[in-house]
Write a protein that holds these residues in place. Sequence first.
Motif, PDB file in Angstrom:
ATOM      1  N   ALA A 128       8.906 -10.821   2.641  1.00  0.00           N
ATOM      2  CA  ALA A 128       7.688 -10.474   2.863  1.00  0.00           C
ATOM      3  C   ALA A 128       8.145  -9.605   3.681  1.00  0.00           C
ATOM      4  O   ALA A 128       7.565  -8.802   4.221  1.00  0.00           O
TER       5      ALA A 128
ATOM      6  N   GLN B 148       9.323  -6.377   2.466  1.00  0.00           N
ATOM      7  CA  GLN B 148       8.589  -5.704   1.581  1.00  0.00           C
ATOM      8  C   GLN B 148       7.929  -4.682   3.333  1.00  0.00           C
ATOM      9  O   GLN B 148       7.188  -3.977   3.214  1.00  0.00           O
ATOM     10  N   PHE B 149       7.653  -5.506   3.859  1.00  0.00           N
ATOM     11  CA  PHE B 149       6.353  -5.043   5.118  1.00  0.00           C
ATOM     12  C   PHE B 149       6.827  -3.810   5.903  1.00  0.00           C
ATOM     13  O   PHE B 149       6.297  -2.534   6.309  1.00  0.00           O
TER      14      PHE B 149
ATOM     15  N   MET C  55       6.681  -0.928   3.288  1.00  0.00           N
ATOM     16  CA  MET C  55       5.735  -0.283   3.032  1.00  0.00           C
ATOM     17  C   MET C  55       5.153  -0.372   4.771  1.00  0.00           C
ATOM     18  O   MET C  55       4.227   1.235   3.909  1.00  0.00           O
ATOM     19  N   THR C  56       5.325  -0.342   5.921  1.00  0.00           N
ATOM     20  CA  THR C  56       5.133   0.522   6.685  1.00  0.00           C
ATOM     21  C   THR C  56       6.380   1.492   7.409  1.00  0.00           C
ATOM     22  O   THR C  56       5.989   2.238   8.086  1.00  0.00           O
TER      23      THR C  56
ATOM     24  N   SER D 186      -0.408 -12.748   4.299  1.00  0.00           N
ATOM     25  CA  SER D 186       0.053 -12.566   3.605  1.00  0.00           C
ATOM     26  C   SER D 186      -1.094 -12.004   2.422  1.00  0.00           C
ATOM     27  O   SER D 186      -0.197 -12.251   1.599  1.00  0.00           O
TER      28      SER D 186
ATOM     29  N   ALA E 178      -2.853  -6.815   4.673  1.00  0.00           N
ATOM     30  CA  ALA E 178      -3.765  -6.134   3.363  1.00  0.00           C
ATOM     31  C   ALA E 178      -4.750  -5.054   4.759  1.00  0.00           C
ATOM     32  O   ALA E 178      -5.265  -4.106   4.863  1.00  0.00           O
TER      33      ALA E 178
ATOM     34  N   VAL F  56      -1.884  -2.392   6.168  1.00  0.00           N
ATOM     35  CA  VAL F  56      -0.711  -2.505   4.989  1.00  0.00           C
ATOM     36  C   VAL F  56      -1.762  -2.295   3.669  1.00  0.00           C
ATOM     37  O   VAL F  56      -1.375  -3.380   3.568  1.00  0.00           O
TER      38      VAL F  56
ATOM     39  N   TYR G 213      -1.053  -4.711   1.058  1.00  0.00           N
ATOM     40  CA  TYR G 213       0.602  -6.115   0.738  1.00  0.00           C
ATOM     41  C   TYR G 213      -0.757  -7.585   0.490  1.00  0.00           C
ATOM     42  O   TYR G 213      -1.482  -7.859   0.562  1.00  0.00           O
ATOM     43  N   GLU G 214       1.157  -8.241  -0.384  1.00  0.00           N
ATOM     44  CA  GLU G 214       0.792  -9.550  -0.549  1.00  0.00           C
ATOM     45  C   GLU G 214       1.745 -10.159  -1.219  1.00  0.00           C
ATOM     46  O   GLU G 214       2.517  -9.473  -1.353  1.00  0.00           O
TER      47      GLU G 214
ATOM     48  N   ALA H 138      11.454  -2.997  -2.473  1.00  0.00           N
ATOM     49  CA  ALA H 138      11.991  -3.298  -1.027  1.00  0.00           C
ATOM     50  C   ALA H 138      13.213  -2.940  -0.460  1.00  0.00           C
ATOM     51  O   ALA H 138      13.479  -2.876   0.982  1.00  0.00           O
TER      52      ALA H 138
END
Length: 323
Positions: free
Chosen positions: A167, A170-171, A174-175, A224, A239, A243, A246-247, A318
């Motif tokens: 998690a 992935q954050f 994605m950021t 999440s 999300a 973001v 995001y999930e 990721a």
Amino acid sequence: MTARIRPVMLAVASLCALAPLLAQAQGFPDKTITFVVPFAAGSATDQLARAIGQAVTQDIKVSVVVDNKPGANSFIGAQVAAKAKPDGYTVFITTNTTQAANEHLFKKLPYDPVKDFTPLTALGRGGQIMVVNPALPVNNVSEFIALAKSKPGKLSFGSGSSSSRVAGEQFKQMTGTYILNIPYKSNPPAVTDLLGGQIDMMITDMTTGLPQVKAGKLKALGVSTRQRSPLAPEVPTIAEAGVKGYEMTYWFAAYAPAGTPADVATKLGDILARAARSSSAAPFYQASGTEVFTSNPEELRKFQAAETLKWGKIIKAAGIEPE
């Protein structure tokens, strides 16, 4: 020995060999069952195991002992469960960490998530919550991202499970942020360090993180899941907080050591699934925001196979390199 007599004798011998297992299945269970949990006491998996254990005892009047074996990226608990006697009296209460994600996170595992276990039943699934130390000068996800980008490599996040680790990764992916990961044996000790300011952020299970938020000791930035949690409806999803897309969710399931007789595994799976759906276990599911999710052994086998592929894709996307 004539050709006619030999097949008959072989059949008799086979029945004699199966007799102890058949007798075991008929009388099962008649003694204490041990639940091996690969995470620390106080973790979501531990709390689930204790709730299920209590429900099992109330249902079939057999005691259940929870044996926590945290550490080594959950390898210790997995190995203990895999090597136990396959008689139905040892149950591995675990998550996607050991059964779907670890094989993508590590180059070599000391256990086989498929060959070393007999599937029993799924037990539940849920989401996580992004929490930070209140001293961190941020009030939402966007402010956290901005702070992380202004201090690349200076902020850290803790992870005590693959769900928490992936998690966080992935954050980052994605950021476009660089946040240092600090691994822990389980989520509770990571939360302890977050409370003490040793780390800055976690994306952890609701069971571990939300009580600290409710107590005002941690600050929640997002959840999440795809929708907001009924446990904290005021907290936006990650999300919707900035973001997009995001999930991240996780699941619990129960396994027995490989070689457990099929009839014993089926009976045990039914007992555990019934416990998950019981009123006795309901407080855990309600308090943690976990969805009751049960299955038969074959359904769990197929679900695990699909989840292994899914987690592999998430981990690769990721940018996490196997250790």
